[in-house]
Design a protein around this motif. Sequence first.
Motif, short mmCIF file in Angstrom:
data_model
loop_
_atom_site.label_atom_id
_atom_site.label_comp_id
_atom_site.label_asym_id
_atom_site.label_seq_id
_atom_site.Cartn_x
_atom_site.Cartn_y
_atom_site.Cartn_z
N ARG A 1 -10.37 11.47 -3.43
CA ARG A 1 -9.49 10.61 -2.64
C ARG A 1 -9.34 11.15 -1.22
NH1 ARG A 1 -5.72 10.19 -6.19
NH2 ARG A 1 -4.69 12.12 -5.59
N ASP A 2 -9.11 12.45 -1.09
CA ASP A 2 -8.97 13.05 0.24
C ASP A 2 -10.25 12.90 1.06
OD1 ASP A 2 -6.39 13.81 -0.30
OD2 ASP A 2 -6.89 15.91 -0.73
N LEU A 3 -11.40 13.12 0.44
CA LEU A 3 -12.67 13.01 1.13
C LEU A 3 -12.92 11.58 1.59
CD1 LEU A 3 -15.15 14.65 1.96
CD2 LEU A 3 -16.18 14.03 -0.20
N LYS A 4 -12.64 10.61 0.72
CA LYS A 4 -12.82 9.20 1.11
C LYS A 4 -11.90 8.83 2.25
CE LYS A 4 -14.41 7.24 -3.24
NZ LYS A 4 -14.06 6.37 -4.37
N ASN A 5 -10.65 9.29 2.21
CA ASN A 5 -9.72 8.97 3.29
C ASN A 5 -10.17 9.57 4.62
OD1 ASN A 5 -8.05 7.49 1.64
ND2 ASN A 5 -6.69 9.20 1.19
N LYS A 6 -10.68 10.79 4.60
CA LYS A 6 -11.15 11.41 5.83
C LYS A 6 -12.36 10.68 6.39
CE LYS A 6 -9.46 16.05 4.93
NZ LYS A 6 -9.81 17.43 4.61
N VAL A 7 -13.31 10.33 5.53
CA VAL A 7 -14.52 9.65 5.98
C VAL A 7 -14.19 8.26 6.50
CG1 VAL A 7 -16.70 8.65 5.20
CG2 VAL A 7 -16.10 10.97 4.53
N MET A 8 -13.38 7.51 5.75
CA MET A 8 -13.04 6.16 6.17
C MET A 8 -12.19 6.17 7.44
SD MET A 8 -14.71 4.29 4.24
CE MET A 8 -14.11 2.69 4.65
N GLY A 9 -11.33 7.16 7.59
CA GLY A 9 -10.54 7.27 8.82
C GLY A 9 -11.42 7.54 10.02
N ASP A 10 -12.40 8.42 9.87
CA ASP A 10 -13.32 8.70 10.96
C ASP A 10 -14.15 7.47 11.31
OD1 ASP A 10 -12.39 11.27 11.10
OD2 ASP A 10 -14.09 12.15 10.02
N LEU A 11 -14.63 6.76 10.28
CA LEU A 11 -15.43 5.57 10.52
C LEU A 11 -14.60 4.48 11.19
CD1 LEU A 11 -17.60 5.22 7.30
CD2 LEU A 11 -18.35 5.83 9.58
N LYS A 12 -13.37 4.35 10.76
CA LYS A 12 -12.49 3.34 11.34
C LYS A 12 -12.28 3.59 12.82
CE LYS A 12 -7.94 1.36 10.40
NZ LYS A 12 -6.72 1.55 9.63
N ASP A 13 -12.03 4.84 13.19
CA ASP A 13 -11.85 5.17 14.60
C ASP A 13 -13.12 4.92 15.41
OD1 ASP A 13 -9.27 5.94 14.02
OD2 ASP A 13 -9.75 8.08 13.89
N LYS A 14 -14.26 5.27 14.86
CA LYS A 14 -15.52 5.08 15.59
C LYS A 14 -15.89 3.61 15.69
CE LYS A 14 -17.33 9.62 14.75
NZ LYS A 14 -18.33 10.47 14.16
N MET A 15 -15.61 2.84 14.64
CA MET A 15 -15.96 1.42 14.66
C MET A 15 -15.14 0.68 15.71
SD MET A 15 -18.41 0.87 12.66
CE MET A 15 -18.45 -0.85 12.30
N ILE A 16 -13.89 1.04 15.89
CA ILE A 16 -13.05 0.40 16.90
C ILE A 16 -13.64 0.62 18.28
CG2 ILE A 16 -10.78 0.52 18.01
CD1 ILE A 16 -9.59 0.99 15.23
N ASP A 17 -14.20 1.79 18.52
CA ASP A 17 -14.80 2.08 19.82
C ASP A 17 -16.18 1.43 19.98
OD1 ASP A 17 -12.59 3.61 20.42
OD2 ASP A 17 -13.54 5.50 19.80
N GLU A 18 -16.95 1.32 18.90
CA GLU A 18 -18.34 0.89 18.99
C GLU A 18 -18.53 -0.62 18.89
OE1 GLU A 18 -21.13 2.63 19.66
OE2 GLU A 18 -19.81 4.33 20.04
#
Length: 70
Positions: free
Chosen positions: A38-55
């Motif tokens: 759960r922690d790993l998924k949250n970290k990965v999805m959080g990073d992707l979410k931040d990058k997708m907003i920029d990209e």
Amino acid sequence: MFNKICQVASLLSLLLSGSMAAFGYVAIRYMQSPEFERDLKNKVMGDLKDKMIDEIPKQLPKFSGPILPM
């Protein structure tokens, strides 16, 4: 004297080996837990979410072409 040094060295190596085995066991048990997943998924999805907003705005076209007739 040499005997004492050898005994201390063997005791230290036993403690080191035992602690490494215990740490490995605890690490494997933690990695197999649902909490770690759960922690790993949250970290990965959080990073992707931040990058997708920029990209996303960079990848969208500014204009589109005319409609193609059928």
